[in-house]
Scaffold this motif. Sequence first.
Motif, short mmCIF file in Angstrom:
data_model
loop_
_atom_site.label_atom_id
_atom_site.label_comp_id
_atom_site.label_asym_id
_atom_site.label_seq_id
_atom_site.Cartn_x
_atom_site.Cartn_y
_atom_site.Cartn_z
N VAL A 65 -16.80 -24.82 -39.93
CA VAL A 65 -16.26 -25.22 -39.07
C VAL A 65 -14.68 -25.88 -38.68
N GLU A 66 -14.06 -25.52 -37.75
CA GLU A 66 -12.76 -26.03 -37.94
C GLU A 66 -12.35 -27.19 -38.16
N GLY A 67 -11.62 -27.28 -39.75
CA GLY A 67 -11.14 -28.30 -40.21
C GLY A 67 -10.17 -29.31 -39.76
N SER A 68 -9.76 -28.98 -38.96
CA SER A 68 -8.38 -30.00 -38.51
C SER A 68 -8.47 -30.63 -37.17
N PHE A 69 -9.78 -31.28 -36.71
CA PHE A 69 -9.84 -31.61 -35.57
C PHE A 69 -9.66 -33.02 -36.02
N ARG A 70 -9.28 -34.18 -35.73
CA ARG A 70 -8.90 -35.57 -35.31
C ARG A 70 -10.49 -36.16 -36.16
N ASP A 71 -11.42 -35.77 -35.62
CA ASP A 71 -12.66 -36.12 -35.17
C ASP A 71 -13.27 -36.05 -36.11
N GLN A 72 -13.57 -36.79 -37.52
CA GLN A 72 -14.34 -36.37 -38.55
C GLN A 72 -15.71 -36.40 -38.42
N GLU A 73 -15.56 -37.25 -37.63
CA GLU A 73 -17.14 -37.42 -37.33
C GLU A 73 -18.20 -36.13 -36.62
N TRP A 74 -17.30 -35.84 -35.60
CA TRP A 74 -17.47 -34.98 -34.91
C TRP A 74 -17.64 -33.77 -35.47
N ILE A 75 -16.30 -33.54 -36.62
CA ILE A 75 -17.13 -32.15 -37.59
C ILE A 75 -17.93 -32.14 -38.47
N ALA A 76 -18.30 -33.64 -38.43
CA ALA A 76 -19.45 -34.08 -39.89
C ALA A 76 -20.92 -33.66 -38.74
N LEU A 77 -21.06 -33.80 -37.37
CA LEU A 77 -22.18 -33.67 -37.43
C LEU A 77 -22.10 -32.49 -36.43
N GLU A 78 -21.51 -31.72 -36.46
CA GLU A 78 -21.08 -30.38 -35.94
C GLU A 78 -21.38 -29.09 -36.88
N GLY A 79 -21.38 -30.22 -38.89
CA GLY A 79 -21.77 -28.62 -39.67
C GLY A 79 -23.25 -29.60 -39.91
N ILE A 80 -23.82 -30.24 -39.53
CA ILE A 80 -25.38 -30.19 -39.20
C ILE A 80 -26.30 -29.69 -37.91
#
Lengths: 393, 393
Positions: free
Chosen positions: B314-329
Motif C-alpha cells: 500500500v502506498e505509505g504516504s497517504f495522510r490517513d493512517q487508518e485508511w492505509i491499515a484497512l487497505e492492508g487488511i
Amino acid sequence: MLNFDYQNKTRIVFGKDTHKQIGSLIKPFTSKVLLHYGSGSIKKNGIYDDVIRSLKEQSIEFIELGGVKPNPRLSLIHEGIDLCRKEKIGFILAVGGGSVIDSAKAIAMGVPYDGDVWDFFAAGKHPDTVLPVATVLTIPATGSESSIRSVISDEKTQRKLGYGDEKIRPVVSVINPEIYFSLPDFQIACGVCDMMSHIMERYFTNTTHTDLIDGLSESTMKTIMKNGLILKRDHTNYDAWAEVAFSGTLAHNGFLNLGREQDWACHAMEHEMSAIYDVAHAAGLTVVTPAWMKYVYQTNLPMFVQFAVNVMGVEGSFRDQEWIALEGIRRLEDFYSRMEMPLSMKEIDIDSENFELMAKKATGFAFGKENKIGGLKKLTWEDVLAIYQLADR
Amino acid sequence: MLNFDYQNKTRIVFGKDTHKQIGSLIKPFTSKVLLHYGSGSIKKNGIYDDVIRSLKEQSIEFIELGGVKPNPRLSLIHEGIDLCRKEKIGFILAVGGGSVIDSAKAIAMGVPYDGDVWDFFAAGKHPDTVLPVATVLTIPATGSESSIRSVISDEKTQRKLGYGDEKIRPVVSVINPEIYFSLPDFQIACGVCDMMSHIMERYFTNTTHTDLIDGLSESTMKTIMKNGLILKRDHTNYDAWAEVAFSGTLAHNGFLNLGREQDWACHAMEHEMSAIYDVAHAAGLTVVTPAWMKYVYQTNLPMFVQFAVNVMGVEGSFRDQEWIALEGIRRLEDFYSRMEMPLSMKEIDIDSENFELMAKKATGFAFGKENKIGGLKKLTWEDVLAIYQLADR
C-alpha cells in the motif's frame, strides 16, 4: 534454488544480563574450562568479574589464557593447545570478539589432534573430533559466535587462512547488547561493515530463484545500516545494539546462503592485505568491496540493480539499469563514509608495491595453483590486481 | 527487543531427490522405526516406495502405522504408542504433512510416559524424555517439520489442543519440492495461508525495536504470497515450491518471534471451529483472521500500517493512517480470495449456533478459567464472540 543441508547447533542466549548465566549454561558440558580472552578490556568493563563469578557459582574450574590479538596468532593457539593438554581441559570458553572466538576454535581443533593445528587451515586436513566451545560475545562483528568458521594467522609466514567445519560451531553463545556500550567508535564501525560484507559475499551470486533468502538478506542489511548509523552517534543505544548484534549473528551463521552459490572474493582479497599490513579486516573490506563491485557488476547487472533498489533505496523505475546499479554502489560508499571507514588503499597506508604479490597469493597462484576466486565472476590474479588498482585512488 | 534463548536442532535436508536419502540420514540414530503416514497418498505418488527402498538399503527395520487424518486423532496416537512399546521401537519416522508429523510427535512423547499422552496437551504435564522424530515432509504448511509444536484432537470430547516443547523438534527433516507437484489446488492454498498465519501470529504484537525480525517476517510473507500465487496456476513449478516450502519451515520454527511477544488469538479461535466442524484449519484461519484484524487494528495502528506498506504494497504516504491499515487488511482478503480461500463463516458452513460456546472454549472460560487470549489485544470470550460475528457475513 540449489539443494542444501543445514543444521545450526548453537544455542543463542540473548539480552540483558545474560552473560551472568554463562556458568549455568555450560555446566551441563563441563566442570573445567580454558578461559580465553584478548587484551584485557574485559577486566576494565566488569565482564571478566561477572564471568568468573558465574563460573565459581557453578563450581567450574578455569585456567586462563589471555592475550589474543586481532588476526589471532598461531603461536598463542599452540600455547593454548599445550595448556589444555597439560591441564586436561576439555572445553574452551571464549570471552571476546571474533579473534578470541576464532582462536578458541583453533585450540578446540588442535587439542585432540596429533599433528599441527595449522594443517586444518593450510593442508586440507579435517578434524575427527574437536572440543566444545562456548562464547560470551564482547564485539558483534564476525558472527563467529554461531559460525563454522575460524580465521587465524601464521605470523612467521604472513599467511592468514580460514577453515570451516560444522564441528567448531559453538555449543552456546551469549549475546548481551549492554556489553557493547563501551566499544570505541572505530570498532563499532568495523563490526557493522564486517557484517554487511558477510551478507554481500553470499548475496551477489548468479543463483536464481532465491526470493526468500534474497529478501531476508536485504532486510538484514537494511537493519544493520539503519542501526549502525544510530550507534555511530549513540554508543549506548540498547535497541540499536540489539538489532546490530543479532544481525551480525544471522549474517554469518550459514543461513543467508542456503540454496545459493557464494562469492567470497572480497574476503580473499582482504585477507592478503591484512596478512601483510597492519589493517583492520573491516577497513580492508570497505576499501576492496566497492572496487570489486565496479569491476564485476556487469556480470550480473540485475542483481546489482536489485541491491540498489531493495537495499540502498534507489528509485527503481529509471530506464538506465547501469546507472541504478552504480548508484547503489555509490550509496554503499556513502554509508561507509558516514561510518568513517576508508574507501581507498591510500587511507589505510597500502601502496602498490605488494599488489601483484597479494593478488597472486589471494588466488593461490603464488603457491603453484591456478585457482580463481569468487562465485559471481571467477577472478584470476590479473583480475585481482586490477581490483586492487581500482581501490588505489 | 525482549531477551530470548533460541536453539534449533532440526537438520534440514532440502532439494531434489533428498527424500531418497532418508535411510542414511536416520541411520546414525536407529535401526528400527515406526513408519507413520496418512491416508495412503504416498503409496500412489511413489514416495512410499522411495522411502522403503532407502530404509532397506540401510537395513533399517520398520513397522507401519498409516491412517492419520487431518486434525490427528488421539485414538490413533494411543495405537501408535502401544505399537512402539510392543515392538520396542525407539524412533518415529513421519512421512506426511503436519497432521502426520504432529501425530508422530505425540507418539514420541507418549511411549516413554507412564500416564496418558493427553496429559501433555490438557493437564500441563511435561515429558522427561521423548523418542526422536524424523520427517519426510509431503505437504508444506504447518512448519511442524522444524517446530516444537504438536496439535492433536480428542475426538470424544471434541477438544483440539496444542503443546510445545523443544524436545519434540524433529532431529532431521527432508524437504523435496518435487514431492509437492501432485498436491490438489485446495491443499496448496491451505498450506500457503497457514504459513502466512504462522508469521502474522508472531508479527502483530506490541513489542518494539524488532527491526530485524519485522523485516525478516515481511520478506517471508512477501515470498509466500508471490510464490503461492504462482503455484495457484502452475502446480509443478519447482522454484515456486522451493520458496514456499522453505518459507513454511521458517514461518514456524520459532525464529520469527525472537525478541518479541506473540499473539496466537486467531489460532485459538480457529481451533474451536475445526474441533466442532469439519473445516480445514487454514480455511478457518482465512475466515477468522481478517475479522480479528478489523476488531483489533486500532490497538496498534502503526503495526497495521507497517504491514499494509511493507507487505501489502500500500502506498505509505497517504495522510490517513487508518485508511492505509484497512487497505492492508483488504489486500490480505484479496490475496485469500485469489487463493480461493473462504472469507466468511457462511462459506465454510458454520452458523452462529455455537459461536458463544466456541468463544467460551477458546478463551478457557468454558473450563472455569477467566483466561484472555492474544498478545496484541487481550480478548475476553465476549471479544471472541464479536469477532466470530464479524466473520459471519
